[in-house]
Design an enzyme around this catalytic site. Sequence first.
Site, PDB file in Angstrom:
ATOM      1  N   GLU A 347       0.747  -1.362  -0.321  1.00 14.16           N
ATOM      2  CA  GLU A 347       0.032  -0.261  -0.345  1.00 14.16           C
ATOM      3  C   GLU A 347       1.467   1.419   0.013  1.00 14.16           C
ATOM      4  OE1 GLU A 347      -2.299   3.295   1.726  1.00 14.16           O
ATOM      5  OE2 GLU A 347      -0.858   2.595   2.030  1.00 14.16           O
ATOM      6  N   GLU A 348       1.871   1.273   0.384  1.00 12.63           N
ATOM      7  CA  GLU A 348       2.934   2.231   1.096  1.00 12.63           C
ATOM      8  C   GLU A 348       3.235   3.026  -0.650  1.00 12.63           C
ATOM      9  OE1 GLU A 348       2.145   3.850   3.018  1.00 12.63           O
ATOM     10  OE2 GLU A 348       1.505   2.893   5.550  1.00 12.63           O
ATOM     11  N   HIS A 442       4.507   7.696   9.723  1.00 15.58           N
ATOM     12  CA  HIS A 442       5.418   7.324   8.383  1.00 15.58           C
ATOM     13  C   HIS A 442       6.507   8.012   9.237  1.00 15.58           C
ATOM     14  CE1 HIS A 442       3.019   7.591   4.314  1.00 15.58           C
ATOM     15  NE2 HIS A 442       2.776   6.378   5.641  1.00 15.58           N
TER      16      HIS A 442
END
Lengths: 473, 473
Positions: A347-348, A442
């Site tokens: 996803e990132e 993050h």
Amino acid sequence: MDELPVSRLVRLSVLALGLSACTVGVRRAPPVRAGASGTEQSRAFVAQATAAADRIAAASDDAPTAAWYRLAELVDDFGSRITGSPALDQALAWAATQMRTDGLDDVRLEPVKVSHWVRGRERATIVRPVTRELALLGLGGTVGTRASIRAPLAVFDDLDALRASTASLDGAIAFVNHRMPPFDDVHDDPGYLRGVQARLRAASEAAKRGARAVLIRSVTATSLRTPHAGALKYDDGVPKIPAAAVSIEDAELLARLARRGPVEVELSLGARTLPDAPSANVVGELRGRELPDEIVLLGAHMDSWDVGPGASDDGAGCVAVMEALRLLRQAGLTPRRTIRAVLFTGEEYGLSGAKAYHERHRSERHVAAFETDYGMAAPDAIGVGGEAGMAAMQPLLPAFGRFGIRRFRDHAFGADVEPIVGDGAAAFNLQPDGHHYFDIHHTAADTLDKIRPEDLRRNAAAIALLGWVLAER
Amino acid sequence: MDELPVSRLVRLSVLALGLSACTVGVRRAPPVRAGASGTEQSRAFVAQATAAADRIAAASDDAPTAAWYRLAELVDDFGSRITGSPALDQALAWAATQMRTDGLDDVRLEPVKVSHWVRGRERATIVRPVTRELALLGLGGTVGTRASIRAPLAVFDDLDALRASTASLDGAIAFVNHRMPPFDDVHDDPGYLRGVQARLRAASEAAKRGARAVLIRSVTATSLRTPHAGALKYDDGVPKIPAAAVSIEDAELLARLARRGPVEVELSLGARTLPDAPSANVVGELRGRELPDEIVLLGAHMDSWDVGPGASDDGAGCVAVMEALRLLRQAGLTPRRTIRAVLFTGEEYGLSGAKAYHERHRSERHVAAFETDYGMAAPDAIGVGGEAGMAAMQPLLPAFGRFGIRRFRDHAFGADVEPIVGDGAAAFNLQPDGHHYFDIHHTAADTLDKIRPEDLRRNAAAIALLGWVLAER
């Protein structure tokens, strides 16, 4: 939670509102139908949902810290789980084992090729007018610097100022110092969607003007000299230049020094992109008792950035989805439709798990798609894509209230489920208290200690109830 | 602000209460005398103080951001200022220049030899049961590890648990995981005085039991994976073992892993102690118009730890003291007694500036000694050592109120002025809002952006008024 460009957020709402009217091939089944057949049917369903909530609550009370300890196992045993890392592979395999232990149906790893970007060694130093190390993180997907770059700094207050600039940045390092405001209580907005634009776009905007590299201010309002990672997007046909985020403290220092005179920075990023790596989405189900081919998708993502264990983004989401299915099974609630847990990979950086899932499963009938990827703070809201959905959900609020959900919000977001929503599935997501999510997003500080077991427990129970509601009507 | 052992804090109050009665050679002049001569005199003085506050406020309004920009110059030009560093030398010389620019009397650098400890390279890694880097900082004064140490971890919940332990720690790394609680609003207490004990004492306590090294949990309640530096104290006659602080996040990880089974850590600290280095206290005065030999000392300390620029600890204190004297001079308020600004060196490690000042100036008549070393958040309180002082100050509260001071508190602390207070000077200190001071204390995040110009301005004005009050009566 990865970057969600504004356009995506808005689109999800729009899609959920009524995309079936304007998109070919969309099959959308409003999962909660109020109206026509009347109030009585609605009342009966509320009663059913309340009874289901009772059973879910009982199952949750039986093992109130189960999900938190499972999350501890995930983050402690595997740590950060960037795409391409052995830790991600191991975590995906672990998740499948957990789902099998929970007795889910048809648990499998569905292979996906994922981007494989590695950070390498990185360093940045102010070399003029003073010497000072910067706390920074190369942005996900950035190219490296090869040798180090030493260049004058050109400061812009935000991305618009960079875009508006007509001056050449030839040979300079552009610095975009967009200040993300504190959480806006009035609009219930963390300011991320605007704040993240510089991270996504500054590299190509600066490159178009001749810059050699770009620095951005980390996308956060709160810092203890904490740089924030996250992906960038290079435009096609524009040179790819190195890009990194500095801490708020260092951003302020750079801006102050630049007001006094020329500033020079030396930047060295060892980032590289390797060939795509094998990975997988993890899928497990509670097979529907009447409409097994109609699917309610409950999603989260297993990959994280490389600088922290991604406890909130999105380890907790994965565990909460697993726990939701476990609770339903434990409670003996076999739903009418199939409830499918999907722990996405990638996803990132690249959304390859989402794309691969969509490719493989687009022909299946997804009636609803839910994602939890906004942290795991105290339960607060469930996002509902669309007004019709809102109206249908509203009578169920008291049933959700026992798990701390105090409202439905009229928009939903979730990058992994977007393609499925794009095809017509109703969109939902979990929106816990968002005040502090972007403080740790993050970063190396996205760790287990930020998550209260009770918050995780109640959110997971709310997801279980939502899954049941969407699958049962 | 350096470590203040509990005993010191208590002593300052006790001393200020009435040490003159029990200490030989003490000459204590209560700086604010209420009582005997009666209410009228008191009223007249309140009126005088109010008029002085008006003039200080006017001077401050003339240049409301002057102090903040001066602080920016200090932290941006010199950065962190650990004892023995060129940056500290430069900052001290800069401060003297600033004081001369402000037109203070007899500005001078008074030489002091300071401890010279250097951090070197340092690293710690969990090597069993998983591999994970730890975010850590060697404690100030620690010995190095020479080669790296790999050893099993022995976890203790706090210093008392370590002290109570009778088991041998032979060959182990002791880990003291004292959890500093969040700021206690009821008792207006950051929890530091108890929290810091492990930092100060764990090394020798662990060494007595055979440990090879010690780790402590950073002394803070808030973290974004932020390790906190600070000095330790080695007991005489006990082996000196390496000591470092890990972040809260890593402390929790270590504790969780240890509950599951054996944990091994590899630790490498490159710390060394070099020969003492030359440094100086910076002194500047407003000479008293009637009693120039009676001194009101306004102190702060210029040295910081090496990991951040020490904006709050205690660059802001230094600038606030300078600004206080500048404001008095600007306001044309020549005090009856001498007001002496002292920017101490070596507070963080060894208190050599404080000792040298005391040695050199002990024969002078210090009527009061004030320190600001508790950050520069919103103005809140002035600490007053002793009940008599409290009673005398109380009528002046409205005059201080215009600068945001809303109360006097019945204890004062300040490591640098302790020897002077020990000789009988009345003790005072600045106590701004303490909710977030220890979040950044001794970290890389102790940076300028944490300080609001208006807070610094108002605190400095309050210090100016306090100096005037203490010098005038």
